[in-house]
Scaffold this motif. Structure first.
Motif, short mmCIF file in Angstrom:
data_model
loop_
_atom_site.label_atom_id
_atom_site.label_comp_id
_atom_site.label_asym_id
_atom_site.label_seq_id
_atom_site.Cartn_x
_atom_site.Cartn_y
_atom_site.Cartn_z
N ARG A 31 0.83 -1.21 0.00
CA ARG A 31 0.00 0.00 0.00
C ARG A 31 0.86 1.26 0.00
O ARG A 31 0.60 2.20 -0.76
N ARG A 32 1.89 1.27 0.83
CA ARG A 32 2.78 2.43 0.89
C ARG A 32 3.53 2.61 -0.43
O ARG A 32 3.77 3.73 -0.88
N GLY A 33 3.91 1.48 -1.03
CA GLY A 33 4.59 1.56 -2.31
C GLY A 33 3.70 2.15 -3.39
O GLY A 33 4.13 3.00 -4.17
N GLU A 34 2.45 1.70 -3.44
CA GLU A 34 1.51 2.22 -4.44
C GLU A 34 1.32 3.72 -4.28
O GLU A 34 1.21 4.45 -5.27
N ALA A 35 1.32 4.19 -3.04
CA ALA A 35 1.17 5.63 -2.80
C ALA A 35 2.37 6.41 -3.32
O ALA A 35 2.24 7.60 -3.65
N LEU A 36 3.51 5.74 -3.42
CA LEU A 36 4.73 6.38 -3.91
C LEU A 36 5.02 6.04 -5.36
O LEU A 36 6.06 6.43 -5.91
N GLY A 37 4.13 5.27 -6.00
CA GLY A 37 4.33 4.90 -7.38
C GLY A 37 5.40 3.85 -7.59
O GLY A 37 6.11 3.86 -8.61
N LYS A 38 5.52 2.92 -6.63
CA LYS A 38 6.56 1.89 -6.73
C LYS A 38 6.00 0.55 -6.30
O LYS A 38 4.85 0.44 -5.86
N GLU A 39 6.83 -0.48 -6.39
CA GLU A 39 6.38 -1.85 -6.09
C GLU A 39 5.97 -2.01 -4.64
O GLU A 39 4.93 -2.57 -4.34
N ARG A 40 6.79 -1.56 -3.72
CA ARG A 40 6.48 -1.59 -2.29
C ARG A 40 7.45 -0.66 -1.58
O ARG A 40 8.48 -0.27 -2.13
N GLU A 41 7.12 -0.28 -0.37
CA GLU A 41 8.03 0.46 0.50
C GLU A 41 8.22 -0.35 1.77
O GLU A 41 7.29 -0.55 2.54
N ARG A 42 9.42 -0.83 1.97
CA ARG A 42 9.71 -1.77 3.05
C ARG A 42 9.70 -1.13 4.43
O ARG A 42 9.94 0.07 4.57
N MET A 43 9.46 -1.98 5.41
CA MET A 43 9.51 -1.57 6.81
C MET A 43 10.74 -2.17 7.47
O MET A 43 11.22 -3.24 7.08
N GLY A 44 11.21 -1.48 8.51
CA GLY A 44 12.18 -2.06 9.41
C GLY A 44 11.46 -2.77 10.55
O GLY A 44 10.22 -2.71 10.66
N TRP A 45 12.24 -3.43 11.42
CA TRP A 45 11.64 -4.24 12.47
C TRP A 45 10.78 -3.41 13.43
O TRP A 45 9.66 -3.82 13.77
#
Length: 492
Positions: free
Chosen positions: A464-478
């Motif tokens: 979802r975060r990636g789509e908002a940024l126009g990319k595949e995904r935006e990863r999370m840290g622990w």
């Protein structure tokens, strides 16, 4: 009916999932002839899928399609995943926030055990140990894939020339990432903080050094073609005589393709692009001398021994000549080996002691109901397809022990006749199928241990975060993933 089976799999990468998938499919849940079965998977990383998430280059999204099969495996009610759990060793390359689980807790709770722990330690070059001017390739890969070990970002804004030692796919992955525009990479699975560092990069040239010749390179033609077609970089032409096969040598089809690509050179003419790259054959590092001053413009000097191939052994041997390559940073990409602290590690083989998928003792005897698959069993070699083939074979070996007369139980080789089990390595022949080690129960309650449902929540949010940024995904840290999971559990 066969006795109940409770299998622990240590490792959560492709090999682990392929074995689990195969076993669960060959022993259908509703088949009255299937034994009662539980498959519990433990991984030191909080997210599943191992190298698919933390090793595959971000601009190769198609390679990650295998996770669809892994997701399907996780829907089987007999399967459970427990992430952020470091089983056994806590010495080398540990994840600081991972729960430590002694191997004895596994042995006390399971009837069968599979090691699918991979090869997690980079092989270093003895002549150029890690320093501020030399780092293993794995650190770079783990940086741009946001691995939980959290290696620091490289100082790319102070580097103009980077040298890779080793001519495999990992070297070409790193070179391609550094020579590709951040605006292109940003659409893929590259964290924003990584894109930010790449956008400040001053790398202008990447040298890729190998001790043997173009016929012996480990990278694939696909990876080479991607390098040759880079839009903002060009390849330094290779001396034509180096691309001629030795007398009496007939190149394979793949080798002929490689030679043809190297002869034709890059899509962009040499010198026409702001960045460039070069392949250096028959060169082996002997030393790395730091610059004489602390100026960012000064480079270290990498001394290279010139080599040739010994016709009898195909090994690279020194000719006696040397040369010096000035460079800002050396990155060693020489393969990987298993963690020496892992139980059943063989220092000679640099992976676990095993035979046809079965763990063996130091004397060569099979240890009952203990198995190994993938890189843990065979060393760091092969791609996803070969990993799947090996995993299916190991699943067949396990099945032949569970249901000896099943038509689906096939093994590539019969087990050695002598079976042994040391008293302190005894698995539990009558485990409680649904019980967990007490440490895992507490870890789940405390929000330290992740499960597959937790991963699905994290995965959906990353996408979802990636789509908002126009990319595949935006990863999370622990830390962020842990908070999200806690919130999700509180709502459910």
């Amino acid at each position: 009916m066969p006795p109940p089976v409770k299998l622990a799999i240590i490792g959560g990468g492709p090999s682990a999932f392929y074995v689990a998938s195969r076993l669960l499919s060959l022993l259908p849940l509703k088949d009255p002839m299937s034994p009662l079965l539980r498959v519990h998977m433990y991984d030191r990383l909080w997210a599943p899928h191992g190298l698919v998430r933390y090793g595959v280059a971000p601009d190769h999204p198609e390679v990650k399609n295998c996770t669809n099969k892994f997701d399907a495996t996780a829907t089987d009610p007999r399967f459970r995943f427990f992430g952020n759990v470091n089983v056994g060793s806590k010495v080398l390359h540990s994840i600081p926030h991972a729960l430590h689980l002694p191997l004895t807790s596994i042995l006390n709770n399971y009837s069968h055990l599979l090691f699918a722990t991979g090869c997690t330690i980079p092989t270093l070059h003895p002549a150029i140990p890690p320093s501020i001017y030399c780092m293993p390739a794995l650190s770079l890969v783990h940086w741009y894939t946001q691995h939980p070990s959290r290696p620091p970002p490289p100082a790319l804004d102070k580097i103009s020339h980077l040298t890779l030692i080793g001519q495999g796919n990992v070297s070409l992955d790193i070179a391609r990432i550094l020579l590709t525009s951040p605006s292109v990479l940003r659409q893929y699975d590259v964290p924003e903080h990584v894109v930010e560092v790449l956008s400040r990069s001053t790398v202008k040239h990447v040298s890729i050094v190998g001790r043997r010749g173009p016929l012996e390179v480990a990278f694939t033609t696909k990876e080479l073609r991607e390098m040759i077609n880079l839009p903002e970089a060009s390849m330094v032409p290779i001396e034509p005589t180096l691309l001629e096969p030795p007398p009496g040598v007939t190149p394979t089809r793949q080798q002929r393709r490689t030679l043809e690509l190297l002869r034709n050179g890059s899509k962009n003419p040499p010198g026409s692009t702001p960045k460039s790259w070069s392949l250096h054959f028959y060169r082996s590092p002997t030393s790395l001398t730091p610059p004489s001053t602390a100026s960012a413009l000064d480079m270290a000097n990498l001394t290279l021994a010139h080599t040739r191939l010994d016709p009898a052994t195909s090994r690279a041997v020194p000719t006696g000549e040397t040369s010096t390559l000035p460079t800002s940073l050396v990155v060693t990409s020489l393969g990987f080996h298993a963690d020496p602290e892992t139980t059943f590690y063989d220092p000679a083989m640099r992976h676990l002691r095993s035979s046809a998928g079965r763990i063996t003792s130091s004397e060569g005897s099979v240890l009952k109901n203990m198995y190994a698959s993938g890189w843990a069993a065979n060393g760091a070699k092969g791609v996803l397809a070969s990993t799947m083939i090996d995993a299916y074979a190991v699943a067949g070996t396990i099945l032949s022990d569970i249901v000896p007369f099943s038509e689906a139980a096939t093994t590539t080789a019969p087990p050695p006749p002598v079976m042994e089990m040391a008293p302190d390595e005894m698995l539990n022949p009558h485990p409680d199928l649904d019980a967990l080690p007490s440490e895992i129960d507490r870890g789940i309650t405390d929000g330290i241990v992740t499960q597959y449902d937790d991963w699905k929540v994290i995965n959906a949010e990353e996408v979802r975060r990636g789509e908002a940024l126009g990319k595949e995904r935006e990863r999370m840290g622990w830390d962020e993933a842990q908070s999200l999971v806690a919130l999700s559990r509180a709502r459910s």
